[in-house]
Motif scaffolding. Sequence first.
Motif, mmCIF file in Angstrom:
data_model
loop_
_atom_site.group_PDB
_atom_site.id
_atom_site.type_symbol
_atom_site.label_atom_id
_atom_site.label_comp_id
_atom_site.label_asym_id
_atom_site.label_seq_id
_atom_site.Cartn_x
_atom_site.Cartn_y
_atom_site.Cartn_z
ATOM 1 N N ALA A 161 1.073 -1.260 -0.180
ATOM 2 C CA ALA A 161 -0.027 0.108 0.502
ATOM 3 C C ALA A 161 0.862 1.257 0.041
ATOM 4 N N SER A 162 1.873 0.885 0.634
ATOM 5 C CA SER A 162 2.484 2.047 0.710
ATOM 6 C C SER A 162 3.654 2.657 -0.608
ATOM 7 N N ASN A 163 3.957 1.735 -1.027
ATOM 8 C CA ASN A 163 4.274 1.510 -2.638
ATOM 9 C C ASN A 163 3.623 2.058 -3.403
ATOM 10 N N ALA A 164 2.422 1.930 -3.201
ATOM 11 C CA ALA A 164 1.578 2.049 -4.203
ATOM 12 C C ALA A 164 1.174 3.880 -4.200
ATOM 13 N N GLU A 165 1.353 3.649 -2.635
ATOM 14 C CA GLU A 165 0.853 5.481 -2.730
ATOM 15 C C GLU A 165 2.173 6.018 -3.296
ATOM 16 N N GLU A 166 3.140 5.596 -2.755
ATOM 17 C CA GLU A 166 4.775 6.699 -3.374
ATOM 18 C C GLU A 166 3.943 6.631 -4.800
ATOM 19 N N LYS A 372 -16.229 -6.221 7.177
ATOM 20 C CA LYS A 372 -17.222 -6.415 6.162
ATOM 21 C C LYS A 372 -17.008 -4.798 5.469
ATOM 22 N N ALA A 373 -17.283 -3.826 6.735
ATOM 23 C CA ALA A 373 -17.204 -2.961 6.925
ATOM 24 C C ALA A 373 -16.157 -1.990 6.319
ATOM 25 N N ARG A 374 -14.812 -2.964 6.417
ATOM 26 C CA ARG A 374 -13.496 -1.933 5.847
ATOM 27 C C ARG A 374 -13.362 -2.832 4.633
ATOM 28 N N LYS A 375 -14.115 -3.480 4.082
ATOM 29 C CA LYS A 375 -13.962 -4.056 2.615
ATOM 30 C C LYS A 375 -14.726 -2.687 1.843
ATOM 31 N N GLN A 376 -16.122 -2.517 2.655
ATOM 32 C CA GLN A 376 -17.047 -1.517 1.674
ATOM 33 C C GLN A 376 -16.317 -0.526 1.631
ATOM 34 N N ALA A 377 -15.013 0.169 2.405
ATOM 35 C CA ALA A 377 -14.940 1.255 3.325
ATOM 36 C C ALA A 377 -13.961 1.326 1.539
ATOM 37 N N ILE A 378 -13.459 0.473 1.586
ATOM 38 C CA ILE A 378 -12.582 0.276 0.378
ATOM 39 C C ILE A 378 -13.203 1.026 -1.141
ATOM 40 N N ILE A 379 -14.424 0.194 -1.167
ATOM 41 C CA ILE A 379 -14.421 0.628 -2.265
ATOM 42 C C ILE A 379 -15.679 1.931 -2.391
ATOM 43 N N SER A 380 -16.082 2.734 -0.864
ATOM 44 C CA SER A 380 -16.807 4.125 -1.461
ATOM 45 C C SER A 380 -15.234 4.862 -1.558
ATOM 46 N N ASN A 381 -13.627 4.518 -0.680
ATOM 47 C CA ASN A 381 -13.159 5.291 -0.970
ATOM 48 C C ASN A 381 -12.403 5.418 -2.546
ATOM 49 N N GLN A 382 -12.266 4.561 -3.322
ATOM 50 C CA GLN A 382 -12.315 4.119 -4.494
ATOM 51 C C GLN A 382 -12.615 5.166 -5.423
ATOM 52 N N SER A 383 -14.427 5.052 -4.644
ATOM 53 C CA SER A 383 -15.027 6.489 -5.556
ATOM 54 C C SER A 383 -15.489 7.501 -5.139
ATOM 55 N N VAL A 403 -4.934 14.579 -3.098
ATOM 56 C CA VAL A 403 -4.122 13.677 -2.088
ATOM 57 C C VAL A 403 -4.853 12.906 -1.077
ATOM 58 N N ASN A 404 -5.472 13.954 -0.769
ATOM 59 C CA ASN A 404 -6.200 12.930 0.509
ATOM 60 C C ASN A 404 -6.994 12.480 0.531
ATOM 61 N N ALA A 405 -7.799 12.356 -0.816
ATOM 62 C CA ALA A 405 -8.790 11.305 -1.388
ATOM 63 C C ALA A 405 -7.489 10.223 -1.271
ATOM 64 N N GLN A 406 -6.746 10.260 -1.796
ATOM 65 C CA GLN A 406 -5.546 8.832 -2.366
ATOM 66 C C GLN A 406 -5.427 8.440 -0.813
ATOM 67 N N ARG A 407 -5.148 8.943 0.212
ATOM 68 C CA ARG A 407 -4.587 8.456 1.720
ATOM 69 C C ARG A 407 -5.427 7.899 1.765
ATOM 70 N N ASN A 408 -6.843 8.271 1.726
ATOM 71 C CA ASN A 408 -7.972 7.580 2.542
ATOM 72 C C ASN A 408 -8.318 6.148 2.284
ATOM 73 N N LEU A 409 -7.730 6.477 0.541
ATOM 74 C CA LEU A 409 -8.027 4.829 -0.280
ATOM 75 C C LEU A 409 -7.123 3.308 0.450
ATOM 76 N N TYR A 410 -5.492 4.278 0.307
ATOM 77 C CA TYR A 410 -4.458 3.141 0.874
ATOM 78 C C TYR A 410 -4.637 3.363 2.063
ATOM 79 N N GLN A 411 -5.231 3.723 3.128
ATOM 80 C CA GLN A 411 -5.753 3.585 4.201
ATOM 81 C C GLN A 411 -7.074 2.867 4.233
ATOM 82 N N ARG A 414 -5.015 -0.756 4.896
ATOM 83 C CA ARG A 414 -4.426 -1.000 5.131
ATOM 84 C C ARG A 414 -4.851 -1.228 6.811
ATOM 85 N N ASN A 415 -6.307 -0.515 6.803
ATOM 86 C CA ASN A 415 -7.767 -1.290 7.351
ATOM 87 C C ASN A 415 -8.386 -2.369 7.587
ATOM 88 N N TYR A 416 -8.414 -3.011 5.897
ATOM 89 C CA TYR A 416 -8.760 -3.637 5.528
ATOM 90 C C TYR A 416 -8.176 -5.007 6.620
#
Length: 460
Positions: A161-166, A372-383, A403-411, A414-416
């Motif tokens: 996730a860190s490499n993808a964010e970088e 389940k919630a974290r998995k859904q959060a990935i979908i929401s942050n991707q959108s 930048v904030n949206a990208q960080r939210n997605l990668y976070q 990680r949370n998932y």
Amino acid sequence: MKIRLLFTFYALALSFNTYGSSLTDIYQLAVENDQTLKTVAANTQADQEISAIRRASLLPQISGRASYTLIDQDTDNRGQTFVGNTVIDNNRSTSTDTRAAEFSLSLEQALLDRSAWYDFKQGKTLASIATLEYAKAEQDLILRVAQTYFNVLSAIDQLKASNAEEKALKLQLRQTKQRYDVGLISINDVHDAKAAYDSAVANALNARGIVGVRFDALSVLTGQDHQTVAPLNRTFPVTQPEPATREEWVDFALNNNFELAISRRSIEAAELNTLARKSDHLPTITGSINYSDSNTDSDIDALSSDSNTDRASISVNLNWPIYTGGRTSALKRQAYQQEQASRDNAKLVERNVVQATRSLHLSVVTDVAQVKARKQAIISNQSALEATQAGYNAGTRDIVDVVNAQRNLYQAQRNYADALYSYILNTLELKASAGTLNPGDIAALEKWLDPENSVMRDNL
């Protein structure tokens, strides 16, 4: 011949690099090489001998003794004898050589010794406690293997996730500079993008270091170098604990938890110790059979003598400790307090086991919902990222929003991963608390790993 050697070398190198990608293999290596388990195993073997040591006091005691003695003695006697008025010298020298040989054999058997009997029964109980402690250590090893293995996977996920964010922020920085060069944005956007990228680089370096540390932890556990691990399959099922009710898990724990079983056996051992110390006041009766044979040859000047003695005896002995300086009474009082302490400790252990089982069951139930919630959060942050990126391209959002949206997605990713691994480990700990964790749980997890997509440490 050279081709065969090269092929053999390549096969060995390949096996070395992929060694340990199987969770089951790592567990087997840990069983063979983990020093903590070896220490417990050695202590268990030592404690198993307590029963034999205590039993020895109840069995016949046979001992033998032999001696051979040589004595060479010269004696000078000087004196005077008066006969009337005449003095007569009475000087005499005597030489004595003596050879003595003796051997003896004795057998002693306890006929009545209640203290030794209770000590023997306590020894058997202590040996059973040692067996339980080893079983608990085996469960602890399963937990440590799973914890260490999934810590590696977690660190790898964090690094990815860190490499993808970088990488994303690097591309974002390049695009930002291009937009600045054509006058579409201000220099502040470039600075913000550069700061975000630099932070991502630092995070990736830190994540890479953590991966190395986690791989090294595997090596400490197994005594082998590990370069690859198999990731968890994306189809891994996350289900509610079975049985579902918390009280059923508590009942399992009360009946099967090893720590609780050890504390209960410790009460039994303390009770037997108290009985043994009370019995120290009682008389003991022993029977003994003794046989000895001695032979003595003596030469005194020109005279010689030879004697041989055989002796056999049977006796029954009563020993009653009337007063031992207060030691027996002190040991009895000490044993009583130790018994009371073991009872109090068992109550504390039972409360802790019940509380831990309840908490772990709740944690697993919560983890199921969180995954389940974290998995859904990935979908929401991707959108959200896609929408923010579109707004940035349209000029309605700035680079900070992207930048904030990208960080939210990668976070969210990680949370998932953290929630998924937490679910696995909490489930194993719940089974351990209930006393049902066994190597089959490692084999069950192995089925959900994906060895075809094994991750090599050097390729990260």
